[in-house]
Design an enzyme around this catalytic site. Structure first.
Site, mmCIF file in Angstrom:
data_model
loop_
_atom_site.group_PDB
_atom_site.id
_atom_site.type_symbol
_atom_site.label_atom_id
_atom_site.label_comp_id
_atom_site.label_asym_id
_atom_site.label_seq_id
_atom_site.Cartn_x
_atom_site.Cartn_y
_atom_site.Cartn_z
ATOM 1 N N LYS A 259 64.069 -33.708 -55.454
ATOM 2 C CA LYS A 259 65.169 -34.327 -56.204
ATOM 3 C C LYS A 259 65.829 -33.288 -57.114
ATOM 4 O O LYS A 259 65.170 -32.700 -57.969
ATOM 5 C CB LYS A 259 64.628 -35.505 -57.035
ATOM 6 C CG LYS A 259 65.674 -36.139 -57.977
ATOM 7 C CD LYS A 259 65.097 -37.327 -58.758
ATOM 8 C CE LYS A 259 66.083 -37.843 -59.804
ATOM 9 N NZ LYS A 259 65.540 -38.948 -60.613
ATOM 10 N N ASP A 264 70.801 -36.312 -65.642
ATOM 11 C CA ASP A 264 70.779 -37.752 -65.395
ATOM 12 C C ASP A 264 71.049 -38.506 -66.696
ATOM 13 O O ASP A 264 70.126 -38.732 -67.490
ATOM 14 C CB ASP A 264 69.414 -38.156 -64.808
ATOM 15 C CG ASP A 264 69.292 -39.662 -64.601
ATOM 16 O OD1 ASP A 264 70.337 -40.353 -64.636
ATOM 17 O OD2 ASP A 264 68.155 -40.135 -64.391
ATOM 18 N N LYS A 271 71.610 -44.247 -70.321
ATOM 19 C CA LYS A 271 70.324 -44.158 -71.026
ATOM 20 C C LYS A 271 70.555 -44.156 -72.532
ATOM 21 O O LYS A 271 71.631 -43.750 -72.979
ATOM 22 C CB LYS A 271 69.626 -42.840 -70.638
ATOM 23 C CG LYS A 271 69.086 -42.792 -69.231
ATOM 24 C CD LYS A 271 68.356 -41.480 -68.974
ATOM 25 C CE LYS A 271 67.848 -41.399 -67.546
ATOM 26 N NZ LYS A 271 66.753 -42.342 -67.261
ATOM 27 N N ASP A 282 65.669 -33.299 -64.671
ATOM 28 C CA ASP A 282 65.616 -34.226 -63.540
ATOM 29 C C ASP A 282 65.797 -33.509 -62.192
ATOM 30 O O ASP A 282 65.882 -34.150 -61.160
ATOM 31 C CB ASP A 282 66.666 -35.331 -63.730
ATOM 32 C CG ASP A 282 66.227 -36.666 -63.155
ATOM 33 O OD1 ASP A 282 65.030 -36.812 -62.858
ATOM 34 O OD2 ASP A 282 67.089 -37.555 -62.979
ATOM 35 N N ASP A 341 71.013 -46.138 -62.967
ATOM 36 C CA ASP A 341 70.031 -45.148 -63.418
ATOM 37 C C ASP A 341 68.903 -44.938 -62.401
ATOM 38 O O ASP A 341 68.126 -44.002 -62.521
ATOM 39 C CB ASP A 341 69.459 -45.583 -64.778
ATOM 40 C CG ASP A 341 68.808 -44.427 -65.527
ATOM 41 O OD1 ASP A 341 68.943 -43.271 -65.071
ATOM 42 O OD2 ASP A 341 68.178 -44.690 -66.566
ATOM 43 N N GLU A 343 69.006 -43.574 -59.626
ATOM 44 C CA GLU A 343 69.855 -42.756 -58.753
ATOM 45 C C GLU A 343 69.052 -41.799 -57.879
ATOM 46 O O GLU A 343 69.518 -41.376 -56.838
ATOM 47 C CB GLU A 343 70.863 -41.964 -59.590
ATOM 48 C CG GLU A 343 70.352 -40.633 -60.166
ATOM 49 C CD GLU A 343 69.176 -40.778 -61.133
ATOM 50 O OE1 GLU A 343 69.023 -41.876 -61.709
ATOM 51 O OE2 GLU A 343 68.408 -39.816 -61.288
ATOM 52 N N ARG A 345 66.415 -42.228 -56.011
ATOM 53 C CA ARG A 345 66.158 -42.779 -54.670
ATOM 54 C C ARG A 345 67.430 -42.816 -53.841
ATOM 55 O O ARG A 345 67.387 -42.727 -52.616
ATOM 56 C CB ARG A 345 65.502 -44.161 -54.797
ATOM 57 C CG ARG A 345 66.319 -45.159 -55.561
ATOM 58 C CD ARG A 345 65.504 -46.336 -56.061
ATOM 59 N NE ARG A 345 64.813 -46.059 -57.326
ATOM 60 C CZ ARG A 345 64.060 -46.928 -57.973
ATOM 61 N NH1 ARG A 345 63.858 -48.133 -57.486
ATOM 62 N NH2 ARG A 345 63.469 -46.600 -59.098
HETATM 63 N N1 BES Z 1 65.039 -39.478 -63.912
HETATM 64 C C1 BES Z 1 64.669 -40.803 -64.226
HETATM 65 C C2 BES Z 1 63.153 -40.993 -64.369
HETATM 66 C C3 BES Z 1 62.542 -40.400 -65.612
HETATM 67 C C4 BES Z 1 62.636 -41.066 -66.808
HETATM 68 C C5 BES Z 1 61.830 -39.233 -65.550
HETATM 69 C C6 BES Z 1 62.062 -40.542 -67.946
HETATM 70 C C7 BES Z 1 61.250 -38.715 -66.680
HETATM 71 C C8 BES Z 1 61.371 -39.359 -67.886
HETATM 72 C C9 BES Z 1 65.161 -41.771 -63.143
HETATM 73 O O1 BES Z 1 66.349 -41.434 -62.559
HETATM 74 C C10 BES Z 1 65.332 -43.091 -63.800
HETATM 75 O O2 BES Z 1 66.179 -43.191 -64.644
HETATM 76 N N2 BES Z 1 64.531 -44.061 -63.413
HETATM 77 C C11 BES Z 1 64.598 -45.349 -63.984
HETATM 78 C C12 BES Z 1 64.430 -46.358 -62.879
HETATM 79 C C13 BES Z 1 64.695 -47.767 -63.311
HETATM 80 C C14 BES Z 1 66.154 -47.944 -63.657
HETATM 81 C C15 BES Z 1 64.298 -48.699 -62.201
HETATM 82 C C16 BES Z 1 63.470 -45.470 -65.006
HETATM 83 O O3 BES Z 1 62.378 -44.982 -64.766
HETATM 84 O O4 BES Z 1 63.731 -46.031 -66.072
HETATM 85 ZN ZN ZN Z 2 66.856 -39.457 -62.500
HETATM 86 MN MN MN Z 3 68.008 -42.175 -63.623
#
Ligand code: BES
Ligand code: ZN
Ligand code: MN
Length: 489
Positions: A259, A264, A271, A282, A341, A343, A345
């Protein structure tokens, strides 16, 4: 940093600093005993004064030892029977820091005991050299360690030690590359920057080829999911493909899919502000693919490896994905984007479908995919999910033996219904329960044609807090896996 292994008498060795391990047994170990003898008891005299000389995490710089080494450093390793790779590597790192503070930039380690931790020692030595000051106007003046030498107690072990040291160095260099890419800010490390870095990595290397796909090419392939994330950004997305051909042409490659979200913000599902700077990390999955590819080249591993990196930003914009939008992925499956968010996947699914064309023996995707993985496993283990038990076991074992551990979570079919959508083939989120698992279940819908494993590195790829920074993980795990597949360990 250069590394080597030799067989020489410890007392006549010309070195800026000799590091001698000491164990909390009466003899303190063979190297200690030998130097003690050659120095007419100077070491045991020092040990009498410094009662804790052999205790774990102790490091004593000794003077007046009267051997050929300019400096003598005794590093306490505690009970020999309790020693493991992590403790040894931490002891060596402490000793090297002390040696550097005393002015040495070349050290020799007396490596005679029944320990087999050379790889780990090289990696931790390299970590003491790492500074990220690319973006500071005054650069670090710290003198790095230039040479590290292992002095073996038996000539017959020199060859194996040299091999382990070289492997350790390639892994360490791969981690350094991954760390620096991770630490670079989002305004510098853009998808285009990563694409250029991949082209640079392949330049002049016969066995490595980089191909970059631009947005028009991705559109032709039908990558509607990946491109929907990029639409909200002014930086064009890139699909970076690195092909390392170290094995026979007929050998099916291992594919590493990383990835590469260079920033992000969450998109329209933005966020919260606190800590959002960390979302420059990210792209650490992509960075670990860079590190592994570089290490494969450096070790000339007899294996074929393909690195595939979907790279984009995720930002709010008038043209960005909106909750409720439905996109069509390259596989033909449609996705309702209920949270912009989620994104990672969305870009990975198209990259995974693209990977089918390499007819891979196995595919491993590496992604900072879910905050839920940090809740589940903290910063100790990466989350591992797989559609193949043997592949999962191999990765768990590679994590265990490299000290870069992973822990498996299930992706049972029963979880799949959490991704049901009223309007499309699937939703891109699975609700509040088992967030890391439903993210992997989403990817599982795009990986049915090959053996696949997913590493969620959200908790392991970087350190938070005062010593904030990229860790270089899971390069050690990936390299241990690849070296085992290549049968060089
Ligand atoms: N890049 C983030 C995941 C992440 C969050 C990694 C905090 C490290 C620290 C990912 O893109 C994301 O935002 N995931 C969301 C998914 C949710 C919306 C289902 C998450 O984990 O909040
Ligand atoms: Zn992300
Ligand atoms: Mn995200």
């Amino acid at each position: 940093m250069q590394v080597s292994a030799t067989f020489l008498a410890l007392d006549t060795l010309k070195t800026q600093c000799l590091i001698i391990p000491a164990f909390s047994s009466s003899s303190k170990g063979d190297a200690f005993k030998y130097i003690d003898l050659k120095s007419k008891g100077a070491l045991s005299k020092a040990a009498k004064k410094l009662k804790n000389i052999a205790e774990l995490n102790t490091c004593s710089l000794l003077t007046d030892i009267n051997i050929s080494a300019q400096r003598t450093l005794v590093v306490g390793l505690g009970k020999a029977s309790d020693l493991n790779a992590k403790k040894y590597a931490a002891g060596i790192a402490n000793a090297i820091k002390a040696a550097k503070a005393a002015g040495a930039n070349e050290v020799s380690i007396a490596y005679g005991e029944d320990v087999s931790f050379i790889k780990e020692a090289v990696i931790s030595a390299s970590e003491t050299n790492y500074v990220f000051d690319d973006c500071k106007s005054t650069k670090s003046t710290a003198k790095p360690l230039a040479k590290l030498r292992f002095v073996m107690s038996e000539r017959k072990n020199v060859k194996a030690a040299t091999k382990a040291a070289d492997q350790g160095l390639a892994i360490a260099n791969g981690m350094t590359l991954a760390k620096t890419l991770g630490n670079l800010p989002g305004n510098i490390c853009t998808p285009t920057y990563l694409a250029d870095a991949a082209s640079d990595l392949a330049r002049g290397k016969r066995k490595l080829k980089t191909t970059i796909l631009n947005e028009a090419q991705m559109k032709k392939l039908g990558m509607g999911s990946l491109l929907s994330v990029s639409r909200g950004s002014r930086q064009p997305a890139k699909l970076i493909v690195m092909e390392y051909k170290g094995g026979k042409a007929s050998q099916k490659p291992i594919a590493l899919v990383g990835k590469g979200l260079t920033f992000d913000a969450g998109g329209i599902s933005i966020k919260p502000g606190a800590g959002m700077d960390e979302m420059k990390y990210d792209m650490c999955g992509a960075a670990s693919v860079f590190g592994a590819m570089q290490a494969c080249v450096e070790l000339e591993l007899p294996i074929n490896v393909v690195g595939v990196i979907p790279s984009s930003e995720n930002l709010p914009d008038g043209d960005a994905n909106k909750p409720g939008d439905i996109v069509t992925s390259m596989s033909g499956q449609t996705i309702e984007i209920l949270n912009t968010d989620a994104e990672g996947r969305l870009i990975l699914c198209d990259a995974l479908t693209y990977t089918e064309r390499f007819e891979p023996a196995a595919v491993i995707d590496i992604a900072t995919l879910t905050g839920a993985c940090i809740v589940a496993l903290g910063d100790q283990a990466s989350g591992l999910m797989a559609n193949d038990d043997k592949l999962a076991d191999e990765l768990l074992e590679a994590g265990q033996s490299s000290g870069d551990r992973a822990w498996r979570l299930p992706i049972w079919d029963e979880y799949q219904s959490q991704l049901d959508s009223n309007f499309a083939d699937m939703a891109n989120i699975g609700g509040p329960k088992a967030g890391s698992i439903t993210a992997a279940c989403f990817l599982a819908r795009y990986t049915k044609k090959f053996k696949w494993a997913h590493l969620d590195i959200a908790g392991t790829a970087w350190k938070q807090g005062a010593a904030k920074g990229s860790t270089g993980r899971p390069v050690p795990l990936l390299m241990e896996f690849l070296m085992k597949r290549a049968r060089v360990v």
